[in-house]
Write a protein that holds these residues in place. Structure first.
Motif, PDB file in Angstrom:
ATOM      1  N   VAL A   1       0.849  -1.207   0.000  1.00  0.00           N
ATOM      2  CA  VAL A   1       0.000   0.000   0.000  1.00  0.00           C
ATOM      3  C   VAL A   1       0.881   1.253   0.000  1.00  0.00           C
ATOM      4  O   VAL A   1       0.622   2.211  -0.735  1.00  0.00           O
ATOM      5  CB  VAL A   1      -0.949  -0.003   1.231  1.00  0.00           C
ATOM      6  CG1 VAL A   1      -1.647   1.344   1.385  1.00  0.00           C
ATOM      7  CG2 VAL A   1      -1.993  -1.106   1.092  1.00  0.00           C
ATOM      8  N   LEU A   2       1.932   1.188   0.828  1.00  0.00           N
ATOM      9  CA  LEU A   2       2.854   2.336   0.917  1.00  0.00           C
ATOM     10  C   LEU A   2       3.535   2.595  -0.430  1.00  0.00           C
ATOM     11  O   LEU A   2       3.676   3.750  -0.860  1.00  0.00           O
ATOM     12  CB  LEU A   2       3.901   2.060   1.996  1.00  0.00           C
ATOM     13  CG  LEU A   2       4.619   3.265   2.567  1.00  0.00           C
ATOM     14  CD1 LEU A   2       3.657   4.122   3.373  1.00  0.00           C
ATOM     15  CD2 LEU A   2       5.778   2.826   3.452  1.00  0.00           C
TER      16      LEU A   2
ATOM     17  N   ALA B   1       2.371   1.789  -3.361  1.00  0.00           N
ATOM     18  CA  ALA B   1       1.360   2.323  -4.281  1.00  0.00           C
ATOM     19  C   ALA B   1       1.122   3.809  -3.997  1.00  0.00           C
ATOM     20  O   ALA B   1       1.000   4.620  -4.918  1.00  0.00           O
ATOM     21  CB  ALA B   1       0.066   1.530  -4.138  1.00  0.00           C
ATOM     22  N   LEU B   2       1.063   4.136  -2.699  1.00  0.00           N
ATOM     23  CA  LEU B   2       0.857   5.537  -2.318  1.00  0.00           C
ATOM     24  C   LEU B   2       2.012   6.422  -2.785  1.00  0.00           C
ATOM     25  O   LEU B   2       1.806   7.574  -3.171  1.00  0.00           O
ATOM     26  CB  LEU B   2       0.702   5.656  -0.798  1.00  0.00           C
ATOM     27  CG  LEU B   2      -0.673   5.304  -0.223  1.00  0.00           C
ATOM     28  CD1 LEU B   2      -0.625   5.331   1.299  1.00  0.00           C
ATOM     29  CD2 LEU B   2      -1.749   6.273  -0.715  1.00  0.00           C
TER      30      LEU B   2
ATOM     31  N   ALA C   1       0.532   9.253  -4.745  1.00  0.00           N
ATOM     32  CA  ALA C   1       0.230  10.282  -3.736  1.00  0.00           C
ATOM     33  C   ALA C   1      -0.177  11.635  -4.340  1.00  0.00           C
ATOM     34  O   ALA C   1      -1.212  12.191  -3.939  1.00  0.00           O
ATOM     35  CB  ALA C   1       1.404  10.446  -2.785  1.00  0.00           C
TER      36      ALA C   1
ATOM     37  N   LEU D   1      -3.638  11.387  -5.694  1.00  0.00           N
ATOM     38  CA  LEU D   1      -4.624  11.169  -4.626  1.00  0.00           C
ATOM     39  C   LEU D   1      -4.887  12.459  -3.846  1.00  0.00           C
ATOM     40  O   LEU D   1      -6.033  12.746  -3.482  1.00  0.00           O
ATOM     41  CB  LEU D   1      -4.130  10.074  -3.675  1.00  0.00           C
ATOM     42  CG  LEU D   1      -4.257   8.631  -4.196  1.00  0.00           C
ATOM     43  CD1 LEU D   1      -3.553   7.659  -3.268  1.00  0.00           C
ATOM     44  CD2 LEU D   1      -5.732   8.239  -4.333  1.00  0.00           C
TER      45      LEU D   1
ATOM     46  N   PHE E   1       4.092  13.816   3.102  1.00  0.00           N
ATOM     47  CA  PHE E   1       3.993  12.384   2.798  1.00  0.00           C
ATOM     48  C   PHE E   1       5.345  11.823   2.356  1.00  0.00           C
ATOM     49  O   PHE E   1       5.792  10.789   2.864  1.00  0.00           O
ATOM     50  CB  PHE E   1       2.941  12.132   1.703  1.00  0.00           C
ATOM     51  CG  PHE E   1       2.933  10.691   1.260  1.00  0.00           C
ATOM     52  CD1 PHE E   1       2.373   9.712   2.061  1.00  0.00           C
ATOM     53  CD2 PHE E   1       3.536  10.310   0.065  1.00  0.00           C
ATOM     54  CE1 PHE E   1       2.399   8.376   1.677  1.00  0.00           C
ATOM     55  CE2 PHE E   1       3.565   8.980  -0.323  1.00  0.00           C
ATOM     56  CZ  PHE E   1       2.994   8.008   0.482  1.00  0.00           C
ATOM     57  N   TYR E   2       6.009  12.534   1.442  1.00  0.00           N
ATOM     58  CA  TYR E   2       7.300  12.007   0.957  1.00  0.00           C
ATOM     59  C   TYR E   2       8.405  12.117   2.014  1.00  0.00           C
ATOM     60  O   TYR E   2       9.355  11.352   1.989  1.00  0.00           O
ATOM     61  CB  TYR E   2       7.710  12.701  -0.348  1.00  0.00           C
ATOM     62  CG  TYR E   2       6.935  12.152  -1.528  1.00  0.00           C
ATOM     63  CD1 TYR E   2       7.115  10.830  -1.946  1.00  0.00           C
ATOM     64  CD2 TYR E   2       5.995  12.924  -2.201  1.00  0.00           C
ATOM     65  CE1 TYR E   2       6.382  10.308  -2.998  1.00  0.00           C
ATOM     66  CE2 TYR E   2       5.254  12.406  -3.256  1.00  0.00           C
ATOM     67  CZ  TYR E   2       5.457  11.096  -3.642  1.00  0.00           C
ATOM     68  OH  TYR E   2       4.731  10.565  -4.693  1.00  0.00           O
TER      69      TYR E   2
ATOM     70  N   LEU F   1       7.702   9.050   4.215  1.00  0.00           N
ATOM     71  CA  LEU F   1       7.827   7.763   3.508  1.00  0.00           C
ATOM     72  C   LEU F   1       9.039   6.916   3.927  1.00  0.00           C
ATOM     73  O   LEU F   1       8.873   5.737   4.258  1.00  0.00           O
ATOM     74  CB  LEU F   1       7.834   8.022   1.998  1.00  0.00           C
ATOM     75  CG  LEU F   1       7.611   6.806   1.102  1.00  0.00           C
ATOM     76  CD1 LEU F   1       6.213   6.233   1.302  1.00  0.00           C
ATOM     77  CD2 LEU F   1       7.812   7.194  -0.357  1.00  0.00           C
TER      78      LEU F   1
END
Lengths: 71, 147
Positions: free
Chosen positions: B20-21, B23-24, B28, B31, B53-54, B57
């Motif tokens: 999932v991570l 894919a995000l 991101a 999304l 988010f990055y 990560l």
């Protein structure tokens, strides 16, 4: 460490090998080695009793307190 | 056996979360754009969310890697190892850095403060678990060296 293990001295006196002693007292040779090299942190009364019985000695013959200056 | 299954389920969950991570990491930006558009949020929050988010990560990936190794050890029957204590310590540090990032990001987008508080609680929980593990490792060592 302030408790010295004199097991090898007693074993030499009785001319008994590690394998034979380990078998007699019912522990593995690896555990006997831990005891002989002083790496053990504790010894069970049952093990001490078995060693004394096998070597015909007293606990004091195997364990000796040494004042190494550490508190 | 039941314990093994539980650890295996945890391991699979870590794997799924890793996927999932990943894919995000790819989707991101898209999304976040969709989120802003759908919930009618201001455009100015796009950059803080994506940057946060990055920034998070690598730490999230690090936590997952540590958990993967930890669960692998547990499945191999090696629970109270000094290595597992180190892994838990690493997880707590990674979470701590994530907390700092969330705290900074909260200045630009308030809800990140909430995530920061959650991450801080997780740091504390993991540290307590780490302390328990460290005590158990000592007990095991003493037991192993009792002849």
């Amino acid at each position: 460490m302030s408790i010295r293990i004199n097991l090898d001295v007693e074993m030499a006196k009785k001319k008994i090998s590690s394998g034979a002693l380990a078998e007699q007292i019912g522990i593995t040779q690896a555990n006997l080695s831990i005891l002989k090299t002083g790496k053990a942190k504790a010894i069970r009364f049952s093990t001490l009793e078995a060693i004394c019985e096998a070597l015909g000695c007293q606990p004091g013959d195997i364990l000796e307190y040494v004042d190494d200056g550490k508190e | 056996m039941k314990k093994d299954r539980s650890a295996f389920v945890s391991l699979v969950s870590v794997g799924v979360l890793g996927a999932v991570l990943a894919a995000l990491a790819v989707f991101a930006p898209a999304l976040v754009s969709a989120f802003i558009e759908h919930f009618d949020r201001p455009e100015r929050i796009y950059l803080p969310i994506v940057v946060t988010f990055y920034a998070i990560l690598p730490f999230a990936a690090g936590v997952l890697i540590c958990l993967w190794k930890l669960l692998g050890n547990i499945l191999a029957g090696e629970v109270f190892l000094p290595q597992n204590v180190r892994l838990l310590r690493s997880i707590s540090f990674l979470l701590f850095f994530a907390t700092i990032i969330f705290a900074v990001a909260g200045y630009f987008y308030m809800p990140f403060y909430l995530l920061g508080v959650c991450a801080a609680f997780m740091v504390l929980i993991v540290r307590v678990v780490k302390n328990c593990f460290a005590a158990a490792v000592e007990l095991k060592e003493e037991n192993d060296l009792t002849v």
